[in-house]
Scaffold this active site. Structure first.
Site, mmCIF file in Angstrom:
data_model
loop_
_atom_site.group_PDB
_atom_site.id
_atom_site.type_symbol
_atom_site.label_atom_id
_atom_site.label_comp_id
_atom_site.label_asym_id
_atom_site.label_seq_id
_atom_site.Cartn_x
_atom_site.Cartn_y
_atom_site.Cartn_z
ATOM 1 N N ASP A 49 0.842 -1.190 0.000
ATOM 2 C CA ASP A 49 0.000 0.000 0.000
ATOM 3 C C ASP A 49 0.878 1.242 0.000
ATOM 4 O O ASP A 49 2.015 1.223 0.469
ATOM 5 C CB ASP A 49 -0.961 0.010 1.188
ATOM 6 C CG ASP A 49 -0.363 -0.590 2.460
ATOM 7 O OD1 ASP A 49 0.869 -0.748 2.527
ATOM 8 O OD2 ASP A 49 -1.126 -0.907 3.377
ATOM 9 N N GLU A 84 -5.880 3.065 3.488
ATOM 10 C CA GLU A 84 -6.427 3.631 4.714
ATOM 11 C C GLU A 84 -7.883 4.061 4.560
ATOM 12 O O GLU A 84 -8.647 4.089 5.530
ATOM 13 C CB GLU A 84 -5.591 4.839 5.162
ATOM 14 C CG GLU A 84 -4.156 4.512 5.534
ATOM 15 C CD GLU A 84 -4.052 3.669 6.795
ATOM 16 O OE1 GLU A 84 -5.068 3.472 7.472
ATOM 17 O OE2 GLU A 84 -2.940 3.214 7.099
#
Length: 383
Positions: A75, A134
């Site tokens: 990520d 997120e």
């Protein structure tokens, strides 16, 4: 070209740490990653973009004798947190920080990628640099865009998440569910405001919301098997503006977390039922929005995870430990629903600070052991 050494990896991490960007806005990060990948370009390396998710990057390395395609995901987004570490390489973007360690994740992925750009792998490899972990569930978005089709479809997927409570460089995981699935709760109760002296002429949204907060606390204690566990947390509650005016509106936000998707779906239904019941009881309107997106439980596949645990346990150069499950949410869970694979913790030794802390300061000496362990394991998967 040799593998990236410790100093080179640390420089990359510090460069990334200074340019944290929020979900779906990782423009500088995307460009920095791409600039490195182009330096490492070879005949067997191919880069792919995803037009509907423009900050995503996929890299494919063609194997010399491929029998399968192995995926590795990292990520790339950051959090809306103002950094307080005082580090010389602190965030240069106000109000944004790599407070979850995605700069570490990206650096480990780049170290692995650079190795296989220099040493052509036997099996095909796909590296997925994913925006919006997120928030905004980037893995789901890229999957739905059809990015993992044809030669870009992995047969299995792997990923890491840093853990400040573990020793630097230690790798830890477990069979079964590692991280919980999550669901966002967004709820507005709408009643009628009025003078505090005449409650009979109003419909109190604040009282209704308070009743909702108390009632949802029974969802886990009376509906979830206590052996499995779950969480319902209301973290935000806003109602009213003046002490002598009955609130006509109340807004709440929270989260549902559980290790099994079946439990999450049940808990979602109970939240709906309680919201509807409270609205009817207090004569207000309930507007409820539950969002799971791609935040499914991270379920480690039996075959891949057993192999990883056995391999890393047997290698004396790898510090490996088995871990307990955590209520942490991770949208890699969506990919584990689509492809068998494994997520692991990478220890970064900052036990005084949790993930998402504005003081989080991972030990950079965790990076090189993480890279080396994964190179070994991926080469093992290709045998």
């Amino acid at each position: 070209m040799s593998d990236l050494d410790n100093e080179e990896l640390i420089k990359i991490r510090r460069d990334l740490h200074q340019i944290p960007e929020l979900a779906l806005h990782e423009v500088q990060t995307h460009d920095y990653l791409l600039s490195l990948m182009k330096l490492w370009s070879t005949d067997w390396l191919e880069i792919k973009s995803v037009p509907s998710v423009p900050t995503a990057i996929l890299v494919r390395l063609q194997g010399t004798d491929p029998h399968k395609t192995i995926g590795y995901r990292t990520d790339i987004d950051a959090l809306p947190v103002t950094e307080q570490t005082g580090l010389a390489f602190s965030s240069t973007i106000p109000g944004q920080m790599h407070a979850c360690g995605h700069d570490i994740h990206m650096t480990v992925a780049l170290g692995i990628l650079q190795h296989f750009a220099e040493h052509q792998p036997k099996d095909n490899l796909i590296f997925f640099f994913q925006p919006a972990e997120e928030a905004e569930y980037g893995g789901y978005r890229v999957y739905e865009a059809g990015a993992f089709t044809g030669k870009w479809r992995p047969d299995e997927f792997f990923a890491i998440h840093d853990n400040p409570s573990l020793p630097a460089g230690q790798i830890a995981t477990r069979l079964g569910t590692l991280f919980a699935g999550t669901t966002e709760i967004h709820l507005t109760f709408t009643g009628e405001s009025g003078h505090a002296a005449y409650p009979q002429r109003a419909k109190d949204a604040l009282v209704a919301a308070a009743a909702f907060v108390m009632q949802v606390q029974t969802i886990v204690s009376r509906n979830v098997d206590p052996i499995r566990g779950g969480v319902v947390t209301i973290g935000s509650f806003h109602a009213g503006q003046v002490m002598n005016v009955i609130a006509g509106e109340a807004k709440l936000e929270g989260t549902i977390r559980a290790f099994l998707q079946s439990d999450i779906l049940m808990m979602q239904q109970r939240v709906r039922e309680i919201a509807d019941g409270v609205a009817q009881t207090y004569g207000v309107k309930a507007d409820l929005n539950l969002i799971q997106g791609g935040y499914m439980p991270v379920e480690n596949a039996i075959e891949q995870t057993t192999d990883l645990i056995e391999f890393m346990t047997a290698d004396p150069t790898i510090d490996f430990a088995e871990s307990e499950p955590a209520m942490t949410g991770e949208d890699f869970g969506f990919l584990t629903q689509k492809f068998p694979g494994t997520m692991v913790w990478l220890g970064v030794n900052d036990p005084e600070h949790s993930l998402h802390s504005d003081h989080l300061n991972p030990e950079e000496r965790a990076i090189k052991p993480g890279v080396e362990a994964w190179i070994k394991f991926l080469e093992h998967r290709m045998q």
